[in-house]
Scaffold this motif. Sequence first.
Motif, PDB file in Angstrom:
ATOM      1  N   GLN A  51       0.824  -1.204   0.000  1.00 24.54           N
ATOM      2  CA  GLN A  51       0.000   0.000   0.000  1.00 24.54           C
ATOM      3  C   GLN A  51       0.861   1.258   0.000  1.00 24.54           C
ATOM      4  O   GLN A  51       0.395   2.344  -0.347  1.00 24.54           O
ATOM      5  CB  GLN A  51      -0.928   0.007   1.202  1.00 24.54           C
ATOM      6  CG  GLN A  51      -2.081  -0.962   1.004  1.00 24.54           C
ATOM      7  CD  GLN A  51      -2.945  -1.080   2.219  1.00 24.54           C
ATOM      8  OE1 GLN A  51      -3.142  -0.118   2.941  1.00 24.54           O
ATOM      9  NE2 GLN A  51      -3.443  -2.274   2.458  1.00 24.54           N
ATOM     10  N   ASN A  54       1.713   2.522  -3.806  1.00 27.39           N
ATOM     11  CA  ASN A  54       0.857   3.392  -4.621  1.00 27.39           C
ATOM     12  C   ASN A  54       0.206   4.496  -3.803  1.00 27.39           C
ATOM     13  O   ASN A  54      -0.823   5.045  -4.158  1.00 27.39           O
ATOM     14  CB  ASN A  54      -0.173   2.598  -5.434  1.00 27.39           C
ATOM     15  CG  ASN A  54      -1.331   2.131  -4.609  1.00 27.39           C
ATOM     16  OD1 ASN A  54      -1.248   2.110  -3.394  1.00 27.39           O
ATOM     17  ND2 ASN A  54      -2.407   1.785  -5.262  1.00 27.39           N
ATOM     18  N   LEU A  56      -1.382   4.674  -0.947  1.00 34.85           N
ATOM     19  CA  LEU A  56      -2.572   4.550  -0.115  1.00 34.85           C
ATOM     20  C   LEU A  56      -2.203   4.743   1.353  1.00 34.85           C
ATOM     21  O   LEU A  56      -3.014   5.172   2.160  1.00 34.85           O
ATOM     22  CB  LEU A  56      -3.230   3.181  -0.313  1.00 34.85           C
ATOM     23  CG  LEU A  56      -3.998   3.022  -1.618  1.00 34.85           C
ATOM     24  CD1 LEU A  56      -4.453   1.593  -1.809  1.00 34.85           C
ATOM     25  CD2 LEU A  56      -5.191   3.961  -1.657  1.00 34.85           C
ATOM     26  N   ARG A  82      -1.341   6.363  -8.726  1.00 38.83           N
ATOM     27  CA  ARG A  82      -2.235   5.204  -8.657  1.00 38.83           C
ATOM     28  C   ARG A  82      -2.600   4.675 -10.034  1.00 38.83           C
ATOM     29  O   ARG A  82      -2.962   3.513 -10.171  1.00 38.83           O
ATOM     30  CB  ARG A  82      -3.491   5.574  -7.872  1.00 38.83           C
ATOM     31  CG  ARG A  82      -3.186   5.555  -6.402  1.00 38.83           C
ATOM     32  CD  ARG A  82      -4.306   6.006  -5.551  1.00 38.83           C
ATOM     33  NE  ARG A  82      -3.756   6.384  -4.258  1.00 38.83           N
ATOM     34  CZ  ARG A  82      -4.268   7.278  -3.456  1.00 38.83           C
ATOM     35  NH1 ARG A  82      -5.373   7.905  -3.804  1.00 38.83           N
ATOM     36  NH2 ARG A  82      -3.696   7.552  -2.315  1.00 38.83           N
ATOM     37  N   LEU A  87      -2.908  -1.711  -8.154  1.00 43.15           N
ATOM     38  CA  LEU A  87      -2.888  -2.600  -6.994  1.00 43.15           C
ATOM     39  C   LEU A  87      -4.168  -3.431  -6.955  1.00 43.15           C
ATOM     40  O   LEU A  87      -5.264  -2.885  -6.919  1.00 43.15           O
ATOM     41  CB  LEU A  87      -2.754  -1.747  -5.728  1.00 43.15           C
ATOM     42  CG  LEU A  87      -2.753  -2.457  -4.388  1.00 43.15           C
ATOM     43  CD1 LEU A  87      -1.697  -3.530  -4.344  1.00 43.15           C
ATOM     44  CD2 LEU A  87      -2.503  -1.461  -3.265  1.00 43.15           C
TER      45      LEU A  87
END
Lengths: 283, 268
Positions: A51, A54, A56, A82, A87
Amino acid sequence: MSLILDHVNYIYDEDTAMAHAALIDVNLQIPDGQFIGLIGHTGSGKSTLIQHLNGLETPTSGSVYFNGKDISDPDFNKKELRSKVGLVFQYPEHQLFETDCFKDVCFGPKNLGLPQKEVELRAYEALKMVGFDDEYFYQSPFELSGGQKRRVAIAGVIAMKPDVLILDEPTAGLDPKGREDILGLIKRLHDEMGITVILVSHSMDDVADYVERIIVMNKGRVAFDDIPVNVFAHYKELEEIGLAAPQVTYVMQELAKAGFPVDAKATTMEQAKNEILKAFGRC
Amino acid sequence: MLRDITLGQYYRTDSVIHRLDPRVKLVATFVFIMSLFLVKNFWGYLIAGVFLAVCIKLSNVPPKFIFRGMKTIFFLLLLTMVFNLFLTPGKELVSFWKFTITYEGLKMASMMAVRLVFLITGSSIMTLTTTPNNLTDGMESVLGPLKKLHVPVHEISMMMSIALRFIPILLEETDKIMKAQMARGADFENGSLINRAKSLVPLLVPLFISAFRRAMDLAMAMEARCYRGGDGRTKMKPLIYKKRDRIAYGVLYSYLLVAIVVGRILFR
Ligand SMILES: Nc1ncnc2c1ncn2[C@@H]1O[C@H](COP(=O)(O)OP(=O)(O)OP(=O)(O)O)[C@@H](O)[C@H]1O
Ligand SMILES: [Mg+2]
């Protein structure tokens, strides 16, 4: 398109009694085009790590660089990140929401602001690529089997044409045939589209046949980061952290110990077969 | 962001308050809320505040954690304050354009704010220090007498405990789905109000589906273990009052007495 993690630490629920360090001093470099396996025991921080790739999650301390830019920067364009780093979450079928599969796959490209024609083209290509039958295109995603749903969900990310594709345990809960199908599909994506792939898994057997580099996580730290042969050579240590080398490794080690002239470094079934045949002078 | 919602969450640690009988905590919360509406002046609220502060201190729950939950009701708080401030008639304090702030309005607004904050804090201390299971047991026992009036007490408390138990699970699920959709380029934070409302669809549909799936699974699991309501059901850990619970009741009623005497009678 490289990703660099520099001394990344991540703590869940900081400042409470439940504070829990999920990543500790992680340093990684992910160059273009590699096929990487990310392995670790349950709770070792694999999902947390990806995570970060990207945006997050952002590190509690340390930095993640995407093409030389720090993703924690306030004016860093996370949306672009993103779209470049796709993902696919664990159990991605739980994110499906549209009335039919095709529309659901369109969701990603539509969010990129592409024209409608392009969106539909990409969705079509992606669904074809994951081997999804035309006849199901306009069915509700909730009426599909688990494996089919998984394909739709993966297509939903592929349709965004990312440069890096990360899949969190894409084979969890699938039967052996479904597992092989999905892994083969990912391999094909890597070969045909030339993208970087990071495959998260519990099982070495799953990844050994496909990847060119293995990162092993243990309790939030990177334990090993090397080509498969070198990682599997540590099979004793791997066992200590709740993992195991592929079964082939064990067979070959035992054979070597028993005095057969085989190279114990074989990691895939194919290599092992050749080694054994050679040892018996059959080829 | 979602982790800010502490409503109904249990904070695992050990403290005097954690060990109290859930019935004591339920009654205490009720008494405390009542006291907030009984006292009428600054000194009364001061006493309530001190009582609350002592409870927080004793509970070992970091105050930061308790007040994080406050962020979610901030808007409600602001709204109540604004309405009270401008719409209460009385002695004029300042006025500009069409608005006037009165002395009574100011008093009313601050009182409402204090009440709301105390009310939420008080009830969150109860949920933060009591496991949902204990809370249900306490609830069932406190409401026990209503069974005679054919109120389905057991069912109500079971439903409540399930609801409480599911709040953190659903929050976690929301967080997960939100992330999954953000990975597909969804944007929950920017855009016009209509676009933001639209962007909730990809979040709410999977969330509802998963909530229904969980509800089904739970119902199935309960049936598989022969659950059939409260009749004839015995408890593994029956609630028994201990010495500390009696002391707690003593402290509680002394607080109520002092708060009423000071907050209503002594200073008018
Ligand atoms: N939302 C969260 N809040 C608090 N702690 C979390 C959260 N998510 C994960 N953790 C903790 O962080 C650690 C790493 O979790 P993570 O999900 O990254 O593990 P994982 O390697 O993906 O495991 P698995 O193979 O089971 O998916 C775990 O110990 C977990 O308890
Ligand atoms: Mg995981």
